[in-house]
Motif scaffolding. Sequence first.
Motif, PDB file in Angstrom:
ATOM      1  N   PHE A 146     -15.941 123.560 -11.857  1.00  0.00           N
ATOM      2  CA  PHE A 146     -16.385 124.425 -10.761  1.00  0.00           C
ATOM      3  C   PHE A 146     -16.126 123.809  -9.385  1.00  0.00           C
ATOM      4  O   PHE A 146     -15.852 124.508  -8.426  1.00  0.00           O
ATOM      5  CB  PHE A 146     -17.843 124.812 -10.971  1.00  0.00           C
TER       6      PHE A 146
ATOM      7  N   GLN B 253     -12.338 117.655 -20.497  1.00  0.00           N
ATOM      8  CA  GLN B 253     -10.950 117.271 -20.216  1.00  0.00           C
ATOM      9  C   GLN B 253     -10.690 117.257 -18.711  1.00  0.00           C
ATOM     10  O   GLN B 253      -9.569 117.493 -18.260  1.00  0.00           O
ATOM     11  CB  GLN B 253      -9.972 118.184 -20.964  1.00  0.00           C
ATOM     12  N   ASN B 254     -11.727 116.982 -17.953  1.00  0.00           N
ATOM     13  CA  ASN B 254     -11.594 116.771 -16.500  1.00  0.00           C
ATOM     14  C   ASN B 254     -11.295 115.279 -16.343  1.00  0.00           C
ATOM     15  O   ASN B 254     -12.184 114.438 -16.216  1.00  0.00           O
ATOM     16  CB  ASN B 254     -12.913 117.150 -15.827  1.00  0.00           C
TER      17      ASN B 254
ATOM     18  N   ARG C  70     -18.026 121.287 -20.278  1.00  0.00           N
ATOM     19  CA  ARG C  70     -16.971 121.966 -19.507  1.00  0.00           C
ATOM     20  C   ARG C  70     -16.047 120.967 -18.827  1.00  0.00           C
ATOM     21  O   ARG C  70     -14.975 121.327 -18.347  1.00  0.00           O
ATOM     22  CB  ARG C  70     -17.603 122.891 -18.475  1.00  0.00           C
ATOM     23  N   ASN C  71     -16.471 119.714 -18.746  1.00  0.00           N
ATOM     24  CA  ASN C  71     -15.643 118.683 -18.120  1.00  0.00           C
ATOM     25  C   ASN C  71     -15.042 117.725 -19.144  1.00  0.00           C
ATOM     26  O   ASN C  71     -14.587 116.641 -18.788  1.00  0.00           O
ATOM     27  CB  ASN C  71     -16.480 117.897 -17.110  1.00  0.00           C
TER      28      ASN C  71
ATOM     29  N   TYR D 180     -15.706 132.348  -8.821  1.00  0.00           N
ATOM     30  CA  TYR D 180     -15.989 131.104  -8.086  1.00  0.00           C
ATOM     31  C   TYR D 180     -15.007 130.908  -6.932  1.00  0.00           C
ATOM     32  O   TYR D 180     -15.374 130.500  -5.834  1.00  0.00           O
ATOM     33  CB  TYR D 180     -15.890 129.889  -9.026  1.00  0.00           C
TER      34      TYR D 180
ATOM     35  N   VAL E 187     -20.821 116.184 -12.159  1.00  0.00           N
ATOM     36  CA  VAL E 187     -19.835 117.238 -12.395  1.00  0.00           C
ATOM     37  C   VAL E 187     -18.593 117.103 -11.523  1.00  0.00           C
ATOM     38  O   VAL E 187     -17.629 117.848 -11.696  1.00  0.00           O
ATOM     39  CB  VAL E 187     -20.451 118.649 -12.176  1.00  0.00           C
TER      40      VAL E 187
ATOM     41  N   ARG F 272     -19.076 116.612 -26.257  1.00  0.00           N
ATOM     42  CA  ARG F 272     -17.835 117.153 -26.811  1.00  0.00           C
ATOM     43  C   ARG F 272     -17.527 118.476 -26.125  1.00  0.00           C
ATOM     44  O   ARG F 272     -18.418 119.294 -25.911  1.00  0.00           O
ATOM     45  CB  ARG F 272     -18.053 117.377 -28.312  1.00  0.00           C
TER      46      ARG F 272
ATOM     47  N   PHE G  61     -11.484 126.057 -35.263  1.00  0.00           N
ATOM     48  CA  PHE G  61     -10.283 125.355 -34.809  1.00  0.00           C
ATOM     49  C   PHE G  61     -10.252 123.909 -35.292  1.00  0.00           C
ATOM     50  O   PHE G  61      -9.202 123.266 -35.250  1.00  0.00           O
ATOM     51  CB  PHE G  61     -10.201 125.385 -33.279  1.00  0.00           C
TER      52      PHE G  61
ATOM     53  N   MET H  10     -16.505 122.249 -25.769  1.00  0.00           N
ATOM     54  CA  MET H  10     -16.908 123.295 -26.720  1.00  0.00           C
ATOM     55  C   MET H  10     -15.737 123.742 -27.594  1.00  0.00           C
ATOM     56  O   MET H  10     -15.947 124.337 -28.639  1.00  0.00           O
ATOM     57  CB  MET H  10     -17.557 124.468 -26.004  1.00  0.00           C
ATOM     58  N   SER H  11     -14.527 123.410 -27.166  1.00  0.00           N
ATOM     59  CA  SER H  11     -13.396 123.691 -28.057  1.00  0.00           C
ATOM     60  C   SER H  11     -12.542 122.451 -28.264  1.00  0.00           C
ATOM     61  O   SER H  11     -11.368 122.565 -28.596  1.00  0.00           O
ATOM     62  CB  SER H  11     -12.553 124.837 -27.506  1.00  0.00           C
TER      63      SER H  11
ATOM     64  N   PRO I  71     -23.530 122.561 -13.931  1.00  0.00           N
ATOM     65  CA  PRO I  71     -22.341 123.411 -13.996  1.00  0.00           C
ATOM     66  C   PRO I  71     -22.726 124.756 -14.608  1.00  0.00           C
ATOM     67  O   PRO I  71     -23.233 124.803 -15.725  1.00  0.00           O
ATOM     68  CB  PRO I  71     -21.408 122.631 -14.924  1.00  0.00           C
ATOM     69  N   ARG I  72     -22.545 125.840 -13.892  1.00  0.00           N
ATOM     70  CA  ARG I  72     -22.969 127.147 -14.392  1.00  0.00           C
ATOM     71  C   ARG I  72     -21.792 128.111 -14.448  1.00  0.00           C
ATOM     72  O   ARG I  72     -20.975 128.149 -13.517  1.00  0.00           O
ATOM     73  CB  ARG I  72     -24.071 127.715 -13.476  1.00  0.00           C
TER      74      ARG I  72
END
Lengths: 352, 352, 352, 352
Positions: D191, C189-190, C186-187, D223, C166, C208, B242, C210-211, C132-133
């Motif tokens: 999460f 864009q939180n 995973r955060n 979750y 997190v 970064r 991407f 992951m996408s 974070p899992r």
Amino acid sequence: MVIVMTPDATQEDVDAIVSLVGTAGGSAFVSRGVSRTIIGLVGDVAQFSTLNLSGMSGVADVIRVSTPYKLVSRENHPERSTVWVGGVPIGPGTVTLIAGPCAVETPQQTLEAAKMAKAAGATLLRGGAFKPRTSPYAFQGLGEDGLRILADVREETGLPVVTEVVDAHDVPLVASYADMLQVGTRNAQNFALLQAVGAAGKPVLLKRGMSSTIEEWLMAAEYIAQRGNLDIVLCERGIRTFETATRNTLDVSAVPVAQRLSHLPVVIDPSHSGGQRDLVLPLSRAAIAVGADGIIVDVHPQPDQALCDGPQALVNDDLSELARIMREFPPLLGRKAAEPAPRSEAGPVAAV
Amino acid sequence: MVIVMTPDATQEDVDAIVSLVGTAGGSAFVSRGVSRTIIGLVGDVAQFSTLNLSGMSGVADVIRVSTPYKLVSRENHPERSTVWVGGVPIGPGTVTLIAGPCAVETPQQTLEAAKMAKAAGATLLRGGAFKPRTSPYAFQGLGEDGLRILADVREETGLPVVTEVVDAHDVPLVASYADMLQVGTRNAQNFALLQAVGAAGKPVLLKRGMSSTIEEWLMAAEYIAQRGNLDIVLCERGIRTFETATRNTLDVSAVPVAQRLSHLPVVIDPSHSGGQRDLVLPLSRAAIAVGADGIIVDVHPQPDQALCDGPQALVNDDLSELARIMREFPPLLGRKAAEPAPRSEAGPVAAV
Amino acid sequence: MVIVMTPDATQEDVDAIVSLVGTAGGSAFVSRGVSRTIIGLVGDVAQFSTLNLSGMSGVADVIRVSTPYKLVSRENHPERSTVWVGGVPIGPGTVTLIAGPCAVETPQQTLEAAKMAKAAGATLLRGGAFKPRTSPYAFQGLGEDGLRILADVREETGLPVVTEVVDAHDVPLVASYADMLQVGTRNAQNFALLQAVGAAGKPVLLKRGMSSTIEEWLMAAEYIAQRGNLDIVLCERGIRTFETATRNTLDVSAVPVAQRLSHLPVVIDPSHSGGQRDLVLPLSRAAIAVGADGIIVDVHPQPDQALCDGPQALVNDDLSELARIMREFPPLLGRKAAEPAPRSEAGPVAAV
Amino acid sequence: MVIVMTPDATQEDVDAIVSLVGTAGGSAFVSRGVSRTIIGLVGDVAQFSTLNLSGMSGVADVIRVSTPYKLVSRENHPERSTVWVGGVPIGPGTVTLIAGPCAVETPQQTLEAAKMAKAAGATLLRGGAFKPRTSPYAFQGLGEDGLRILADVREETGLPVVTEVVDAHDVPLVASYADMLQVGTRNAQNFALLQAVGAAGKPVLLKRGMSSTIEEWLMAAEYIAQRGNLDIVLCERGIRTFETATRNTLDVSAVPVAQRLSHLPVVIDPSHSGGQRDLVLPLSRAAIAVGADGIIVDVHPQPDQALCDGPQALVNDDLSELARIMREFPPLLGRKAAEPAPRSEAGPVAAV
């Protein structure tokens, strides 16, 4: 074409570009912004492409603003095209069902599959005699024997034949049997093959490369068109993504996008994209609903004995549902299932 | 091979599989879990592949636990291989620099580029006479004229030649000039071409398909190997993701992974992956550091006039830094820059 | 900003845009091509963004030619920055090794891992107390108990602590123990979390997504910077692609690209990208060679008993090789392994 | 769970695993193949996960054969669920149209959009008061003022409200206004937020992460479910791929796949996936045709003045076509457009 300069580009850099573009017969319009200068080029874009503008001093980016394909572009041919295959139309106004076995295995299996296809409403027969396989140890198809079987089954059922060609060298052979030549996803940028089918005088079903952008797909079609053959049908068959729950990710949005950019018909292969039997009918419905000009599906009389892609082939119980889909969905889009046309109607249009 | 049954699979489903596997000369071991039954198969996996196990009733998944490639697998050939190209080794213990112009344009441009390559420490010359291009309107290479130029430059510089072949039909022609045949990313699953280069009796540089998994890349190598040619060098050149900031995403992890799975040498192309000059040297350093057996880079005497990929070609100022990298980095990995070997040393190893 | 009009845009369409841009205080320069008209805008791009230009009649495309991030941009801050963490620099000139256990499990395990890290040359300790899992059934970390363990181990070893947060709500708590706050992939864009760490007065390690594209990653950094915190270190940790042989695809090219676009330091996480122990050292070498300002690796005294990501943790045998890499590779790039600086040197720079 | 050993695993390696699994209360069945040994585990998979089997000596791979999610799994709840939102069903048998403005801007704009939505057949109103935006400089929503506007418009139109929450801290506030809480694609692995909405006692619309696999999406739902809330509707909204012609690639196949794996309803967002107005209606048709339980679309009275995603909002002319689609397509799938149910019918089912 627009050239974006770097923040530290000098006046000399800008002048050099304006001068070069002028030499090439174009005009350059300079806009100076607070931190960047932009140069808009007017003239023959193809010629600008040879100037290596992006390699010049002070250039940050070169942005193309017109399409790189011409013959297949809708800009140059606003009316959407219909491609005729053995008298059967693929194009706006109709939905064409192409069906048959993934691979031709025996005369009996092919004939049975063709009858299944016809019962479901198919007016074109698909079937592979040359199979591109990831593993050299997998079944590679029957070759010319398979083509003969397809020709016999066409004779018996009246269904024109769509079959794949994988080697430029084989194009004349395959074209001597087939009504439509298929170029597969792994050959989407096999330019020698694209040029060969472009010169073969038969309609072509061009599958999208599994990692081709829509633009690259249209450029592949341009390779065929450039050799004088505009009887091209584009086939979306799923793209490669991170998702592993399906073999590929069917990109239904590619249908309206490709139809907006190109005048060529666009069909969907719901069998290879999902790779699972229970996805084929839902994806067939989605394909027709999104506006595809046709669908191409695998059927097999005994999928558990298929030599290729058995798990995705539709079986007897699915066919009546496929027939219902072909009956009921196209009218909601102002279309009807494609039927063979009387010779007089199809004749002139099919001429290459 | 492991078969995972669905939660509602019946005893008959399990029995049918056990029986079928037995018929095929294998053994099946059944493990019953709380919600699932698992069947482990022992025997000839290639034969099991023909059984269509995934199409049988009650089967949720068929998991392959051995590799589908044999000849290129490290399981069957634990020592890593060295491939010799015109007396130059590519393999463990050395780092080979392959350099030259993306496309052969003129005798003078090719000779100058070859001298630049040599000055930077290259012992093999790259250069394309047949260019696969996304657009039919782009420069497609000089063809046999380009091959002749390459042969002349080899004569003058002593550098063996690596050049691409794009059509199975052209393999004998290209092989008559080249020391190593390159198969490009767009042809990574052009099986006719893979088989043809497998039969040509020359070493092959096999680029990874831009959307090929490592397994598919090794299967492509297996196609070549199956025709009797094990002189294959794998080349990682970036995969399609991407991210659009670079032309492709260079997958450096693919080097140690492919070297663990296969005995074949693995090199990296830092020029085509990034597509930008200022990325080539950083990626060259990363390539050597990650353990690649060589790198292949574009150089051009006048990149701003290049007919192909000028923006990524190294220029004069970069070459002394490339030379330094080739001198200083390999020793940190217990390697040295590859040099042509005396004939007696290279001779026997190069034999197919 | 450049506006590309559709081929059928009218003069009224063009006039409407010119007028609207003028109203917003900008200037518009119109270039008419053969088939398209292009309008270059000069002025305050942020203001143009609110004009909904892409929704106006006759507009085919709106192309942004300046970067959407400001505070982290290298255009506005040409010198590359050094971020100081408890007296340890991360930035140009040095390579910083951050090491420790993926998750804090016990005081003893954490202390042992910290000693392993130190032996390998680490000057910062990593360790997760909030994990974070993907699965709610997996170990989620010890929470504040884990933070206390980290503080104790810092006391004993002298290593400043990098640990993940997190939840925006937990930022004050984590900041009261940590020397550097980590924001995980995973955060990425939180935004609530990014703003909270931006206000916390501690350096931030921003992984970064992951996408995330590189541009989105820099925009995430801009969220932090906007709250007054420019002590941000970017961390490349692999992106999600179609390849499944590695957990993620480490994008080493992102390092030079991000360093060109932003003044912030960039480090690499070779442990989480590959997800396999035998890839960590090769990828660590590649990271330093490509020009990363540091690496962050997992170590664990007993990986086979780790509660999180054991298979990728380095063990005793690997540490001396990691130490060698940290000694020998940085000098080839004109860098040295980062050491804690005397207070006077680090003090002023570290101030927010 | 199946453990695949490496070719060189020893008998001791195998014994160690069998013994460890036994200690954990499970059973291990060993199958020896020609080159590999496979161990099938029977027992409590969650417990095996803590054993770090993949870190043990001689282990090549650990393959999970049962799903990692429980509460949302269809294995454990074979009947597909219906979720009730303010008396409106989302589930099998119906197709629910959720429509409204991307962002709440003013009372008048929201009311007009709601009336447009209702005219098109919508029975739920969407609208964002908290907007997660890639840029910190973009409009971030009206916050509680926006929630009040939504409540007023609900009062006037009778449409229950679906609105996004982006911070765990805000969940009680948003839940006090909303009939359904939306979790956006950027928070698909936030999460803390998932757990907070799980405890809020309101139905949840869970968008798929733009790079989440279907399994990760279901784990995110797990979750929420784990906190006692099974009123979850999954929403496919496009995934990130290499294709740039559309903002995201709508993965229609995810609908039948997720419905097969989970009992939760699945809807599609055709507006955000394509990002272009002229794709919304084709993708809406495809969504219903593939079997989605509903669609959620953007409408706006004046898209050219929208503060967010104007280019994809449907306008007046499109609404009658959307109404026709909602009337004519669902019956072909044995469904009907969802209507609010009388209180008595909806009551008990909606209880958390």
